[in-house]
Design a protein around this motif. Sequence first.
Motif, PDB file in Angstrom:
ATOM      1  N   ALA A 150     -14.542  50.042  40.331  1.00 44.41           N
ATOM      2  CA  ALA A 150     -15.725  50.230  41.178  1.00 44.41           C
ATOM      3  C   ALA A 150     -16.975  49.536  40.630  1.00 44.41           C
ATOM      4  N   VAL A 151     -16.764  48.373  39.988  1.00 44.39           N
ATOM      5  CA  VAL A 151     -17.904  47.591  39.518  1.00 44.39           C
ATOM      6  C   VAL A 151     -18.123  46.447  40.502  1.00 44.39           C
ATOM      7  N   SER A 152     -19.353  46.316  40.967  1.00 41.98           N
ATOM      8  CA  SER A 152     -19.655  45.273  41.940  1.00 41.98           C
ATOM      9  C   SER A 152     -20.876  44.476  41.493  1.00 41.98           C
ATOM     10  N   ALA A 153     -20.750  43.155  41.505  1.00 44.90           N
ATOM     11  CA  ALA A 153     -21.882  42.319  41.089  1.00 44.90           C
ATOM     12  C   ALA A 153     -22.778  42.005  42.275  1.00 44.90           C
ATOM     13  N   LYS A 154     -24.068  41.972  41.999  1.00 44.32           N
ATOM     14  CA  LYS A 154     -25.057  41.674  43.027  1.00 44.32           C
ATOM     15  C   LYS A 154     -25.294  40.161  43.098  1.00 44.32           C
ATOM     16  N   ILE A 155     -25.312  39.540  41.905  1.00 45.65           N
ATOM     17  CA  ILE A 155     -25.533  38.093  41.820  1.00 45.65           C
ATOM     18  C   ILE A 155     -24.375  37.458  41.045  1.00 45.65           C
ATOM     19  N   VAL A 156     -23.940  36.281  41.491  1.00 42.69           N
ATOM     20  CA  VAL A 156     -22.871  35.565  40.812  1.00 42.69           C
ATOM     21  C   VAL A 156     -23.352  34.159  40.476  1.00 42.69           C
ATOM     22  N   SER A 157     -22.999  33.685  39.268  1.00 43.02           N
ATOM     23  CA  SER A 157     -23.328  32.317  38.905  1.00 43.02           C
ATOM     24  C   SER A 157     -22.077  31.668  38.337  1.00 43.02           C
ATOM     25  N   GLY A 158     -21.741  30.462  38.846  1.00 42.20           N
ATOM     26  CA  GLY A 158     -20.501  29.842  38.409  1.00 42.20           C
ATOM     27  C   GLY A 158     -20.597  28.349  38.221  1.00 42.20           C
ATOM     28  N   SER A 159     -19.725  27.843  37.357  1.00 43.57           N
ATOM     29  CA  SER A 159     -19.637  26.412  37.111  1.00 43.57           C
ATOM     30  C   SER A 159     -18.205  25.973  37.388  1.00 43.57           C
ATOM     31  N   SER A 160     -18.059  24.845  38.109  1.00 44.12           N
ATOM     32  CA  SER A 160     -16.736  24.271  38.351  1.00 44.12           C
ATOM     33  C   SER A 160     -15.796  25.286  39.012  1.00 44.12           C
ATOM     34  N   VAL A 161     -14.634  25.555  38.435  1.00 43.17           N
ATOM     35  CA  VAL A 161     -13.719  26.524  39.053  1.00 43.17           C
ATOM     36  C   VAL A 161     -14.400  27.891  39.183  1.00 43.17           C
ATOM     37  N   GLY A 162     -15.293  28.186  38.270  1.00 42.72           N
ATOM     38  CA  GLY A 162     -16.053  29.438  38.323  1.00 42.72           C
ATOM     39  C   GLY A 162     -16.966  29.486  39.543  1.00 42.72           C
ATOM     40  N   ALA A 163     -17.464  28.324  39.958  1.00 45.02           N
ATOM     41  CA  ALA A 163     -18.302  28.243  41.158  1.00 45.02           C
ATOM     42  C   ALA A 163     -17.461  28.544  42.397  1.00 45.02           C
ATOM     43  N   LEU A 164     -16.229  28.021  42.405  1.00 40.58           N
ATOM     44  CA  LEU A 164     -15.352  28.242  43.559  1.00 40.58           C
ATOM     45  C   LEU A 164     -14.961  29.716  43.670  1.00 40.58           C
ATOM     46  N   VAL A 165     -14.508  30.306  42.562  1.00 37.78           N
ATOM     47  CA  VAL A 165     -14.141  31.726  42.572  1.00 37.78           C
ATOM     48  C   VAL A 165     -15.379  32.563  42.908  1.00 37.78           C
ATOM     49  N   ALA A 201     -16.013  18.815  40.830  1.00 38.91           N
ATOM     50  CA  ALA A 201     -15.530  17.422  40.854  1.00 38.91           C
ATOM     51  C   ALA A 201     -15.497  16.833  39.444  1.00 38.91           C
ATOM     52  N   LEU A 202     -14.400  17.120  38.753  1.00 43.93           N
ATOM     53  CA  LEU A 202     -14.274  16.691  37.364  1.00 43.93           C
ATOM     54  C   LEU A 202     -13.864  15.223  37.258  1.00 43.93           C
ATOM     55  N   PRO A 203     -14.725  14.374  36.655  1.00 48.22           N
ATOM     56  CA  PRO A 203     -14.326  13.000  36.454  1.00 48.22           C
ATOM     57  C   PRO A 203     -13.297  12.904  35.325  1.00 48.22           C
ATOM     58  N   PRO A 204     -12.443  11.904  35.278  1.00 50.59           N
ATOM     59  CA  PRO A 204     -12.386  10.768  36.202  1.00 50.59           C
ATOM     60  C   PRO A 204     -11.486  11.010  37.397  1.00 50.59           C
ATOM     61  N   VAL A 205     -10.967  12.233  37.552  1.00 48.91           N
ATOM     62  CA  VAL A 205     -10.003  12.480  38.625  1.00 48.91           C
ATOM     63  C   VAL A 205     -10.667  12.535  39.990  1.00 48.91           C
ATOM     64  N   PHE A 206     -11.721  13.326  40.089  1.00 51.62           N
ATOM     65  CA  PHE A 206     -12.413  13.461  41.365  1.00 51.62           C
ATOM     66  C   PHE A 206     -13.623  12.533  41.412  1.00 51.62           C
ATOM     67  N   ASN A 260     -28.856  11.855  48.587  1.00 54.31           N
ATOM     68  CA  ASN A 260     -28.969  10.546  47.933  1.00 54.31           C
ATOM     69  C   ASN A 260     -28.775  10.570  46.419  1.00 54.31           C
ATOM     70  N   CYS A 261     -28.208  11.652  45.884  1.00 53.90           N
ATOM     71  CA  CYS A 261     -27.893  11.682  44.460  1.00 53.90           C
ATOM     72  C   CYS A 261     -26.407  11.971  44.291  1.00 53.90           C
ATOM     73  N   PHE A 262     -25.828  11.430  43.219  1.00 57.89           N
ATOM     74  CA  PHE A 262     -24.420  11.691  42.963  1.00 57.89           C
ATOM     75  C   PHE A 262     -24.260  12.833  41.980  1.00 57.89           C
ATOM     76  N   TYR A 263     -23.353  13.743  42.336  1.00 63.15           N
ATOM     77  CA  TYR A 263     -23.117  14.921  41.500  1.00 63.15           C
ATOM     78  C   TYR A 263     -21.661  15.008  41.078  1.00 63.15           C
ATOM     79  N   ALA A 264     -21.438  15.537  39.861  1.00 64.12           N
ATOM     80  CA  ALA A 264     -20.083  15.778  39.386  1.00 64.12           C
ATOM     81  C   ALA A 264     -20.011  17.156  38.738  1.00 64.12           C
ATOM     82  N   ASP A 265     -18.849  17.477  38.258  1.00 65.24           N
ATOM     83  CA  ASP A 265     -18.510  18.787  37.678  1.00 65.24           C
ATOM     84  C   ASP A 265     -19.646  19.435  36.881  1.00 65.24           C
ATOM     85  N   GLY A 266     -19.940  20.681  37.238  1.00 62.58           N
ATOM     86  CA  GLY A 266     -20.997  21.418  36.557  1.00 62.58           C
ATOM     87  C   GLY A 266     -20.685  21.681  35.093  1.00 62.58           C
TER      88      GLY A 266
END
Lengths: 55, 201
Positions: free
Chosen positions: B33-48, B137-142, B149-155
Amino acid sequence: MIYAINRQKIRQCDLVFEPLELEKIGVLDKKGIEKAYFIGYEHASRKLEELSRET
Amino acid sequence: MNLKSESVGLVLSGGGVRGMAHIGVIRALEEHAVSAKIVSGSSVGALVGALYANGTSVADMLSFFKETPLFKYNFFTIMKPGLVDTERYFEVFQRYFPEYFEELKRELYVVATNMQKGEEEFFSSGELVRPLLASAALPPVFSPLEINNCFYADGGIMNNFPLEPLKNKVDYIIGSNVSVIKQVEKKTLIRRYSSQIERLH
């Protein structure tokens, strides 16, 4: 360097789940999704049980 | 200040397929019964984190990762010429996620790496799917993804454990880190490399 910064931030958490068993999962692991999921579940369940016993 | 506090924040690290452990952690939290109010994630953590913020069930989270061939970039595909076009995932993502951050049930922060500035950048409002794709988007695969107008890759390149947005915003911070590093002996390392090379033949 990035690893060291991360360690510092991880210590700022009130509760950390960091299952070392995940190390066993390689990029070639076809069962990786299930394995990692169960490792995370068991690790967190164990830790949460311990925590609820303490309080 | 405790686990059952109204104000819990959750940090989810990057770490490829190992990030499926985050889903297990979320299941355990829900059972307690633990519920988070705010979530912060990087890469796969961002997706989950985005799936969690969207109120997706644990079972559906697992199906998302099984259906979306995100982790099929194994050793062999890296050897093939060409990159995985990140844009190709756009349609699949649109089926699982709403259009905007504001439609999510929880507050979400996603970190991606701005390739032009060489800096990390947080996204928490406006369009959701592009920052999500960029964060994973982990380089060099993705291939890097273009946003405004800016390019972004894996957090994970610049920030693999994005705790910053939660500071002073919640009473209790829970971290899930799947980028674990155990000390490895030299012998083991050599054995691992040689077995990987053997598999290539």
